[in-house]
Design a protein around this motif. Sequence first.
Motif, mmCIF file in Angstrom:
data_model
loop_
_atom_site.group_PDB
_atom_site.id
_atom_site.type_symbol
_atom_site.label_atom_id
_atom_site.label_comp_id
_atom_site.label_asym_id
_atom_site.label_seq_id
_atom_site.Cartn_x
_atom_site.Cartn_y
_atom_site.Cartn_z
ATOM 1 N N THR A 194 -4.886 -10.340 -1.149
ATOM 2 C CA THR A 194 -3.584 -10.041 -1.735
ATOM 3 C C THR A 194 -3.712 -9.262 -3.045
ATOM 4 O OG1 THR A 194 -3.566 -12.168 -2.906
ATOM 5 C CG2 THR A 194 -2.538 -12.100 -0.725
ATOM 6 N N THR A 195 -4.914 -8.941 -3.437
ATOM 7 C CA THR A 195 -5.139 -8.242 -4.696
ATOM 8 C C THR A 195 -4.547 -6.832 -4.652
ATOM 9 O OG1 THR A 195 -7.213 -9.440 -5.003
ATOM 10 C CG2 THR A 195 -6.879 -7.493 -6.359
ATOM 11 N N SER A 196 -3.780 -6.505 -5.687
ATOM 12 C CA SER A 196 -3.191 -5.178 -5.794
ATOM 13 C C SER A 196 -3.592 -4.550 -7.118
ATOM 14 C CB SER A 196 -1.659 -5.258 -5.691
ATOM 15 O OG SER A 196 -1.264 -5.759 -4.436
ATOM 16 N N TYR A 197 -3.564 -3.228 -7.161
ATOM 17 C CA TYR A 197 -3.953 -2.492 -8.354
ATOM 18 C C TYR A 197 -2.872 -1.475 -8.703
ATOM 19 C CZ TYR A 197 -8.580 -4.351 -7.189
ATOM 20 O OH TYR A 197 -9.627 -5.184 -6.893
ATOM 21 N N ILE A 198 -2.883 -1.035 -9.954
ATOM 22 C CA ILE A 198 -2.004 0.047 -10.387
ATOM 23 C C ILE A 198 -2.795 1.350 -10.313
ATOM 24 C CG2 ILE A 198 -0.664 1.012 -12.291
ATOM 25 C CD1 ILE A 198 -0.155 -1.812 -13.256
ATOM 26 N N TYR A 199 -2.255 2.313 -9.602
ATOM 27 C CA TYR A 199 -2.908 3.606 -9.444
ATOM 28 C C TYR A 199 -2.092 4.696 -10.138
ATOM 29 C CZ TYR A 199 -5.694 1.420 -5.733
ATOM 30 O OH TYR A 199 -6.546 0.607 -5.022
ATOM 31 N N LEU A 200 -2.761 5.751 -10.574
ATOM 32 C CA LEU A 200 -2.125 6.923 -11.164
ATOM 33 C C LEU A 200 -2.463 8.148 -10.321
ATOM 34 C CD1 LEU A 200 -2.882 6.419 -14.987
ATOM 35 C CD2 LEU A 200 -0.747 5.919 -13.776
ATOM 36 N N ALA A 201 -1.488 9.036 -10.146
ATOM 37 C CA ALA A 201 -1.723 10.265 -9.393
ATOM 38 C C ALA A 201 -0.894 11.376 -10.006
ATOM 39 C CB ALA A 201 -1.360 10.081 -7.923
ATOM 40 N N SER A 202 -1.349 12.595 -9.857
ATOM 41 C CA SER A 202 -0.632 13.752 -10.371
ATOM 42 C C SER A 202 0.487 14.145 -9.408
ATOM 43 C CB SER A 202 -1.595 14.931 -10.554
ATOM 44 O OG SER A 202 -0.893 16.116 -10.861
ATOM 45 N N THR A 203 1.621 14.542 -9.950
ATOM 46 C CA THR A 203 2.742 14.984 -9.113
ATOM 47 C C THR A 203 2.718 16.480 -8.872
ATOM 48 O OG1 THR A 203 4.148 15.233 -11.078
ATOM 49 C CG2 THR A 203 4.212 13.111 -9.933
ATOM 50 N N ASP A 204 1.804 17.181 -9.503
ATOM 51 C CA ASP A 204 1.739 18.633 -9.431
ATOM 52 C C ASP A 204 0.970 19.066 -8.181
ATOM 53 O OD1 ASP A 204 1.699 21.323 -9.818
ATOM 54 O OD2 ASP A 204 0.712 21.283 -11.772
ATOM 55 N N SER A 205 1.639 19.787 -7.281
ATOM 56 C CA SER A 205 0.988 20.224 -6.052
ATOM 57 C C SER A 205 -0.042 21.318 -6.302
ATOM 58 C CB SER A 205 2.036 20.757 -5.064
ATOM 59 O OG SER A 205 2.739 21.858 -5.613
ATOM 60 N N ASP A 206 -0.015 21.918 -7.512
ATOM 61 C CA ASP A 206 -0.954 22.982 -7.827
ATOM 62 C C ASP A 206 -2.264 22.466 -8.417
ATOM 63 O OD1 ASP A 206 0.789 25.017 -7.021
ATOM 64 O OD2 ASP A 206 1.838 24.942 -8.934
ATOM 65 N N SER A 223 0.769 14.847 6.152
ATOM 66 C CA SER A 223 1.979 15.230 5.439
ATOM 67 C C SER A 223 3.200 14.825 6.257
ATOM 68 C CB SER A 223 1.989 16.746 5.208
ATOM 69 O OG SER A 223 2.071 17.429 6.453
ATOM 70 N N ILE A 224 4.379 15.007 5.671
ATOM 71 C CA ILE A 224 5.619 14.696 6.394
ATOM 72 C C ILE A 224 5.745 15.590 7.626
ATOM 73 C CG2 ILE A 224 8.134 14.817 6.261
ATOM 74 C CD1 ILE A 224 7.980 13.946 3.377
ATOM 75 N N LYS A 225 5.412 16.854 7.478
ATOM 76 C CA LYS A 225 5.502 17.795 8.591
ATOM 77 C C LYS A 225 4.547 17.408 9.707
ATOM 78 C CE LYS A 225 5.330 22.745 9.626
ATOM 79 N NZ LYS A 225 5.108 24.109 9.053
ATOM 80 N N GLN A 279 4.290 6.505 1.375
ATOM 81 C CA GLN A 279 3.556 7.268 0.368
ATOM 82 C C GLN A 279 4.509 8.150 -0.450
ATOM 83 O OE1 GLN A 279 0.145 9.201 2.273
ATOM 84 N NE2 GLN A 279 -0.993 7.284 2.142
ATOM 85 N N ILE A 280 4.067 8.494 -1.647
ATOM 86 C CA ILE A 280 4.918 9.184 -2.621
ATOM 87 C C ILE A 280 4.779 10.697 -2.452
ATOM 88 C CG2 ILE A 280 5.462 9.409 -5.072
ATOM 89 C CD1 ILE A 280 3.868 6.707 -5.396
ATOM 90 N N HIS A 281 5.909 11.378 -2.516
ATOM 91 C CA HIS A 281 5.947 12.830 -2.384
ATOM 92 C C HIS A 281 6.697 13.439 -3.573
ATOM 93 C CE1 HIS A 281 5.157 11.315 1.644
ATOM 94 N NE2 HIS A 281 4.721 12.517 1.984
ATOM 95 N N SER A 282 6.351 14.681 -3.879
ATOM 96 C CA SER A 282 7.018 15.367 -4.987
ATOM 97 C C SER A 282 7.468 16.754 -4.554
ATOM 98 C CB SER A 282 6.083 15.477 -6.202
ATOM 99 O OG SER A 282 4.984 16.332 -5.919
ATOM 100 N N LEU A 283 8.472 17.242 -5.266
ATOM 101 C CA LEU A 283 9.074 18.529 -4.980
ATOM 102 C C LEU A 283 9.628 19.090 -6.285
ATOM 103 C CD1 LEU A 283 9.960 20.312 -2.439
ATOM 104 C CD2 LEU A 283 12.157 19.144 -2.637
ATOM 105 N N ARG A 284 9.408 20.376 -6.533
ATOM 106 C CA ARG A 284 9.944 20.979 -7.751
ATOM 107 C C ARG A 284 11.378 21.444 -7.512
ATOM 108 N NH1 ARG A 284 6.901 21.631 -12.066
ATOM 109 N NH2 ARG A 284 4.627 21.443 -11.865
ATOM 110 N N ALA A 289 6.548 25.257 -1.293
ATOM 111 C CA ALA A 289 7.835 24.785 -1.788
ATOM 112 C C ALA A 289 8.266 23.492 -1.110
ATOM 113 C CB ALA A 289 8.908 25.853 -1.570
ATOM 114 N N GLY A 290 7.503 23.040 -0.109
ATOM 115 C CA GLY A 290 7.850 21.819 0.598
ATOM 116 C C GLY A 290 7.353 20.588 -0.128
ATOM 117 N N PRO A 291 7.733 19.404 0.344
ATOM 118 C CA PRO A 291 7.286 18.154 -0.289
ATOM 119 C C PRO A 291 5.773 18.029 -0.296
ATOM 120 C CG PRO A 291 9.079 17.747 1.257
ATOM 121 C CD PRO A 291 8.656 19.159 1.466
ATOM 122 N N HIS A 292 5.232 17.595 -1.419
ATOM 123 C CA HIS A 292 3.786 17.434 -1.593
ATOM 124 C C HIS A 292 3.462 15.949 -1.639
ATOM 125 C CE1 HIS A 292 -0.171 17.409 -3.374
ATOM 126 N NE2 HIS A 292 0.284 16.882 -4.500
#
Length: 313
Positions: A297-309, A190-192, A230-235, A250-253
């Motif tokens: 060099t192959t890249s892919y599209i990924y999906l991830a949930s932004t919900d920390s719960d 994590s960032i912390k 990397q991608i992080h989310s916060l409400r 409550a911190g960045p996820h």
Amino acid sequence: MTIGHRVLCSLPIAALALSAAAQVQHQRFTPSDLVQTTRLSGTPAISPGNTTLAYIQTHYSVEKKRQTTQLVIQPLGGEGHLADSSLTGEIVLEHSTDVRPSAAASGAKKAGMKPAQPVWLSDSALAFVVVGDGESTVYALDEKHKGHGRNSGWGKPKEVTRVDAEISDLAYSRESGILAFTAPVYTGTSIKQTAGRDKNEAQDRADSGQVFDELWVRHWDAFVSPKVSQIHSLRVSPRGLVVAGKRGGAGPHNVMQGTAVADSARFEAQQGFVLSPDGTRVAFVAKNPALEYAWQTTSYIYLASTDSDSNNK
């Protein structure tokens, strides 16, 4: 007509030509003009109701040797066009710094906070980032009242959250209240945790050397860092208040942490990300960490949930 008359008649024409030439000379675009041209920085942000535009502009003064960064808010028409061509944007924040090496060496103070990456939380609330010294602070501005003059209709910036990393790609979903961004972290942390590791290493090391144990050493003109973006989310509420999740966090996820590939290999979001319309998921492009980075060099599209719960991925 005699020759004398012709000469006399041509004098006014010659005078006009000389005057026009002098005017062109006066209006010539010089290198100094180019350096001092006001520039747009980053991507402008349009309010949800398409009534207001927020953007960052920069300007350099040759005479004062100062670089100025401004957060500007420009009223628009209902269709996203300028409501009035005579209207000018309102400068709500301004940062100025002396760019001379002597000023940097002497530790000269910088005037104001340097805004970046504006995003709208609502039609009357705007968030932006101030980045510096390995950390970032997200602030929010509220529109208090209508008025005239600098900062007349907007309140003072209030802190939303402080992050121990230099973040980028700020985005917000009003439907889900998710504030998302990218931040450099060590794989599977994590960032912390990353900030703690940096602090410990800074205390124990007296050099900045880096050891590479694989062929992936450079990417174009930059050395590859041990950290990955990397991608992080916060409400965050539309009023700029951080909202805790059901689990109390409550911190960045880190939305990429906990995946089958992110915690065991180099898994890095390339060129930002895209939030889904409802803000519950994020799409991003990344190389498959199971492949040899230096040879594939192959890249892919990924999906991830932004919900920390949620139990992600």
